[in-house]
Write an enzyme that holds these catalytic residues in place. Sequence first.
Site, PDB file in Angstrom:
ATOM      1  N   HIS A   1      -3.064   7.273   6.846  1.00  0.00           N
ATOM      2  CA  HIS A   1      -1.603   7.217   6.749  1.00  0.00           C
ATOM      3  C   HIS A   1      -1.086   6.570   5.460  1.00  0.00           C
ATOM      4  O   HIS A   1       0.085   6.671   5.149  1.00  0.00           O
ATOM      5  CB  HIS A   1      -1.028   6.445   7.939  1.00  0.00           C
ATOM      6  CG  HIS A   1      -1.166   4.955   7.824  1.00  0.00           C
ATOM      7  ND1 HIS A   1      -2.338   4.289   8.106  1.00  0.00           N
ATOM      8  CD2 HIS A   1      -0.281   4.012   7.430  1.00  0.00           C
ATOM      9  CE1 HIS A   1      -2.164   3.004   7.899  1.00  0.00           C
ATOM     10  NE2 HIS A   1      -0.940   2.797   7.495  1.00  0.00           N
ATOM     11  N   ARG A   2      -1.939   5.896   4.708  1.00  0.00           N
ATOM     12  CA  ARG A   2      -1.467   5.173   3.523  1.00  0.00           C
ATOM     13  C   ARG A   2      -0.903   6.137   2.486  1.00  0.00           C
ATOM     14  O   ARG A   2      -1.455   7.216   2.235  1.00  0.00           O
ATOM     15  CB  ARG A   2      -2.612   4.379   2.894  1.00  0.00           C
ATOM     16  CG  ARG A   2      -3.126   3.233   3.753  1.00  0.00           C
ATOM     17  CD  ARG A   2      -2.234   2.019   3.643  1.00  0.00           C
ATOM     18  NE  ARG A   2      -2.761   0.918   4.435  1.00  0.00           N
ATOM     19  CZ  ARG A   2      -2.196  -0.273   4.548  1.00  0.00           C
ATOM     20  NH1 ARG A   2      -1.058  -0.500   3.912  1.00  0.00           N
ATOM     21  NH2 ARG A   2      -2.733  -1.206   5.288  1.00  0.00           N
TER      22      ARG A   2
END
Length: 357
Positions: free
Chosen positions: A204-205
């Site tokens: 998700h970064r």
Amino acid sequence: MKIAIVVGTRPEIVKMAPVVRACIAREVPHLLIHTGQHYSFELDGVFFEELELPAARVNLEVGSGSPAYQIGGIVMGMEPILEAERPDVVLVEGDTNSVLAGALAASKLGVRVGHVEAGLRSFDRSMPEEINRILTDHLSDHLFAPTLNARELLLGEGIGGERIHVTGNTVVDELLRQRERAARPGLLEQFEVEPGRFALATVHRVENVENEERLRGIFRGLAGVARALEVPVLAALHPRTSSRLRSLEIDEDGVRALPPLGYLDFLGLHARAALMLTDSGGLQEEACCLQVPCVTLRDSTERPESVEVGANMLAGADPERIVASARAMSERRRDWQNPFGDGRSGERIVDLLLDRS
């Protein structure tokens, strides 16, 4: 003593839950403020429900947007609330835009700030979370460091030792509280996996999702892990990640994309996984506590303790390195010590604030 507790995303809800319960148990007046940074039921509403938490008294409903939009909206939204409620301290947790905005709003009004999970550093200032951590720590009056290493980093930045308290990490509190509930019958059958015969992944970064080369490399690596270990990889993905995968037409054999999962289902899977592959900081901690080997899909970590005890390896976004790290971690003995606390961090935080009221 009146405490305002700010949350905005799923990890903050999980990690502030022990603090909320400690306030309730001690009958400490408190105000739970939700910024609305995560705003769908799947992304956070289900967490309040599953963790049996009271609903937030206030929801700023800031929603998605640029960092400047979110931070500005939260600061403006919190100002009248803090002026009306006059808490003695505002607690924030972690490294999101909600955290920095909450600290800024309180600081500008002369309200003390407490930072839960203070002192974490990746030493990578290209990460927006790193900037949020540093600024929040230096705005804070009470810094609740999860480990001695975090305390030393804060001292090295010139923060006075009297402001720093080593409490452990509240993620351990919640994991220990919920682990038995998470082991519900039929969970593995629902996802068509067997205990210890699957890997779990999250991505998700921003630096991974928005960089096409890194995103493709990570998913090639996940597919390589599926082949090398002969296990399916269940990838629980943020909607933004899923959207990017569709737009780039990334679809790798052996990697099964899942929507965001509730806390209990995810914990139940995590506890029985052969391996965790993630770019999440909090999941590095959880894997360490659960004795599940972890491969971190980043080039740096603000949780070095997990690497030092042998629970985690950094693999970045290179497919070959991801597979090699997965092989190495899957062969490692699961006998490391948990460096992140004993499950009483939330109680310590509230008791420290009461002692200083």
